[in-house]
Design a protein around this motif. Structure first.
Motif, short mmCIF file in Angstrom:
data_model
loop_
_atom_site.label_atom_id
_atom_site.label_comp_id
_atom_site.label_asym_id
_atom_site.label_seq_id
_atom_site.Cartn_x
_atom_site.Cartn_y
_atom_site.Cartn_z
N PHE A 1 -4.44 -16.09 12.55
CA PHE A 1 -4.65 -15.17 13.69
C PHE A 1 -6.07 -15.08 14.04
CE2 PHE A 1 -0.40 -14.07 12.41
CZ PHE A 1 0.48 -14.32 13.55
N GLY A 2 -7.11 -16.06 13.57
CA GLY A 2 -8.34 -15.94 14.15
C GLY A 2 -9.38 -15.00 13.37
N ASN A 3 -9.00 -14.45 12.27
CA ASN A 3 -9.74 -13.35 11.62
C ASN A 3 -10.41 -12.33 12.27
OD1 ASN A 3 -10.03 -15.08 9.16
ND2 ASN A 3 -11.20 -16.60 10.43
N PRO A 4 -9.64 -11.72 12.83
CA PRO A 4 -9.87 -10.53 13.73
C PRO A 4 -10.22 -9.29 13.00
CG PRO A 4 -7.32 -10.50 13.57
CD PRO A 4 -7.68 -11.66 13.12
N VAL A 5 -11.16 -8.31 13.14
CA VAL A 5 -11.59 -7.22 12.50
C VAL A 5 -10.84 -5.75 13.28
CG1 VAL A 5 -13.49 -7.98 11.15
CG2 VAL A 5 -13.77 -6.97 13.40
N PHE A 6 -10.36 -4.81 12.31
CA PHE A 6 -9.90 -3.94 12.89
C PHE A 6 -10.71 -2.74 12.91
CE2 PHE A 6 -6.86 -7.29 11.85
CZ PHE A 6 -6.07 -7.38 13.21
N ASP A 7 -10.48 -1.62 13.83
CA ASP A 7 -10.90 -0.23 13.62
C ASP A 7 -10.17 0.41 12.42
OD1 ASP A 7 -12.73 -0.42 15.79
OD2 ASP A 7 -11.17 0.18 17.15
N PHE A 8 -8.95 0.17 12.23
CA PHE A 8 -8.08 0.71 10.95
C PHE A 8 -6.89 -0.29 10.81
CE2 PHE A 8 -5.97 2.53 14.89
CZ PHE A 8 -4.55 2.40 14.44
N ILE A 9 -6.38 -0.16 9.50
CA ILE A 9 -5.14 -0.84 9.18
C ILE A 9 -4.45 0.37 8.61
CG2 ILE A 9 -4.26 -2.55 7.83
CD1 ILE A 9 -6.62 -4.19 8.11
N LEU A 10 -3.03 0.18 8.98
CA LEU A 10 -2.12 0.99 8.51
C LEU A 10 -1.04 0.35 7.60
CD1 LEU A 10 -0.77 3.74 8.15
CD2 LEU A 10 0.68 3.29 9.98
N GLU A 11 -1.26 0.35 6.20
CA GLU A 11 -0.38 -0.41 5.48
C GLU A 11 0.98 0.41 5.14
OE1 GLU A 11 1.01 -0.02 2.41
OE2 GLU A 11 1.03 -1.84 1.30
N ASP A 12 1.87 -0.14 5.49
CA ASP A 12 3.32 0.38 5.39
C ASP A 12 4.35 -0.71 4.69
OD1 ASP A 12 5.59 2.17 5.54
OD2 ASP A 12 5.70 1.86 7.88
N GLY A 13 3.86 -1.12 3.83
CA GLY A 13 4.81 -2.34 2.97
C GLY A 13 5.78 -1.91 2.31
N SER A 14 5.85 -2.34 1.05
CA SER A 14 7.04 -2.14 0.02
C SER A 14 6.76 -0.85 -0.75
CB SER A 14 7.19 -3.26 -0.96
OG SER A 14 6.02 -3.04 -1.78
N HIS A 15 5.69 -0.48 -0.77
CA HIS A 15 5.27 1.16 -1.60
C HIS A 15 5.29 0.52 -2.94
CE1 HIS A 15 5.62 2.57 2.40
NE2 HIS A 15 7.04 2.53 2.28
N LYS A 16 5.32 -0.52 -3.31
CA LYS A 16 5.13 -0.70 -4.81
C LYS A 16 3.59 -1.02 -5.05
CE LYS A 16 7.99 -3.84 -6.64
NZ LYS A 16 8.48 -5.05 -6.76
N ALA A 17 3.41 -0.49 -6.16
CA ALA A 17 1.84 -0.21 -6.71
C ALA A 17 1.39 -1.71 -6.53
CB ALA A 17 1.76 0.43 -7.78
N ASP A 18 1.82 -2.70 -7.16
CA ASP A 18 1.18 -4.01 -7.25
C ASP A 18 0.95 -4.52 -5.67
OD1 ASP A 18 3.92 -4.33 -7.13
OD2 ASP A 18 3.90 -6.23 -8.04
N HIS A 19 1.98 -4.23 -4.79
CA HIS A 19 1.85 -4.75 -3.41
C HIS A 19 0.75 -3.90 -2.66
CE1 HIS A 19 6.24 -6.24 -3.47
NE2 HIS A 19 5.42 -6.96 -4.20
N GLN A 20 0.81 -2.67 -2.85
CA GLN A 20 -0.36 -1.82 -2.18
C GLN A 20 -1.63 -2.28 -2.61
OE1 GLN A 20 1.20 2.06 -3.48
NE2 GLN A 20 1.86 2.35 -1.42
N ALA A 21 -1.99 -2.52 -4.22
CA ALA A 21 -3.35 -2.92 -4.54
C ALA A 21 -3.44 -4.38 -3.89
CB ALA A 21 -3.00 -2.95 -5.91
N ILE A 22 -2.61 -5.25 -3.88
CA ILE A 22 -2.81 -6.69 -3.48
C ILE A 22 -3.18 -6.55 -1.95
CG2 ILE A 22 -1.86 -8.79 -3.03
CD1 ILE A 22 -0.18 -8.47 -5.68
N SER A 23 -2.68 -5.70 -1.25
CA SER A 23 -2.73 -5.72 0.36
C SER A 23 -4.00 -5.25 0.48
CB SER A 23 -1.81 -4.81 0.91
OG SER A 23 -0.36 -5.28 0.87
N LEU A 24 -4.46 -3.93 -0.18
CA LEU A 24 -5.79 -3.34 0.35
C LEU A 24 -6.66 -4.41 -0.21
CD1 LEU A 24 -7.66 -1.01 0.63
CD2 LEU A 24 -7.25 -0.38 -1.80
N ALA A 25 -6.71 -5.09 -1.58
CA ALA A 25 -7.56 -6.01 -1.98
C ALA A 25 -7.88 -7.10 -0.99
CB ALA A 25 -7.22 -6.65 -3.26
#
Length: 117
Positions: free
Chosen positions: A9-33
């Motif tokens: 999607f062209g590497n946009p940067v965002f003022d904020f990101i709201l992560e609302d994924g699976s809520h599994k600890a491994d998915h949360q860490a990977i998404s943040l990273a």
């Protein structure tokens, strides 16, 4: 891979990101990273539905690893997670300004506001 999607999607940067994924600890860490680099300088990454160790929640889900990892960072400025690479760990440690944990009204879940330097 989340980075590939971001690149697509062209590497946009965002003022904020709201992560609302699976809520599994491994998915949360990977998404943040993988997505924290997509947040603008002084932006915020929100990570929600974090369980609090020892507290009951409505669906029996447990991702206490996320709480423990974030709380450890707050106290030590070290981001220790078995789910991310060394390169991602270094990036997070160098670019996270602060983390504030907010408890919901039922005292069952937390949301983390992760501020970028």
């Amino acid at each position: 891979n989340l980075k590939e999607m971001h690149n697509h999607f062209g590497n946009p940067v965002f003022d904020f990101i709201l992560e609302d994924g699976s809520h599994k600890a491994d998915h949360q860490a990977i998404s943040l990273a993988q997505l924290f680099s997509c947040v603008k300088q002084r932006g915020i990454y929100f990570l929600e539905d974090i369980t609090i160790p020892g507290h009951r929640n409505c669906n029996g889900m447990n991702n206490d690893d996320t709480y423990n990892t974030l709380n450890h960072f707050i106290n030590t400025k070290q981001f220790n997670s078995p789910y991310i690479t060394l390169e991602e760990k270094v990036y997070l440690e160098e670019n996270i300004d602060k983390i504030i944990l907010h408890t919901d009204v039922q005292n069952a879940w937390m949301t983390a506001a992760i501020y970028k330097k």
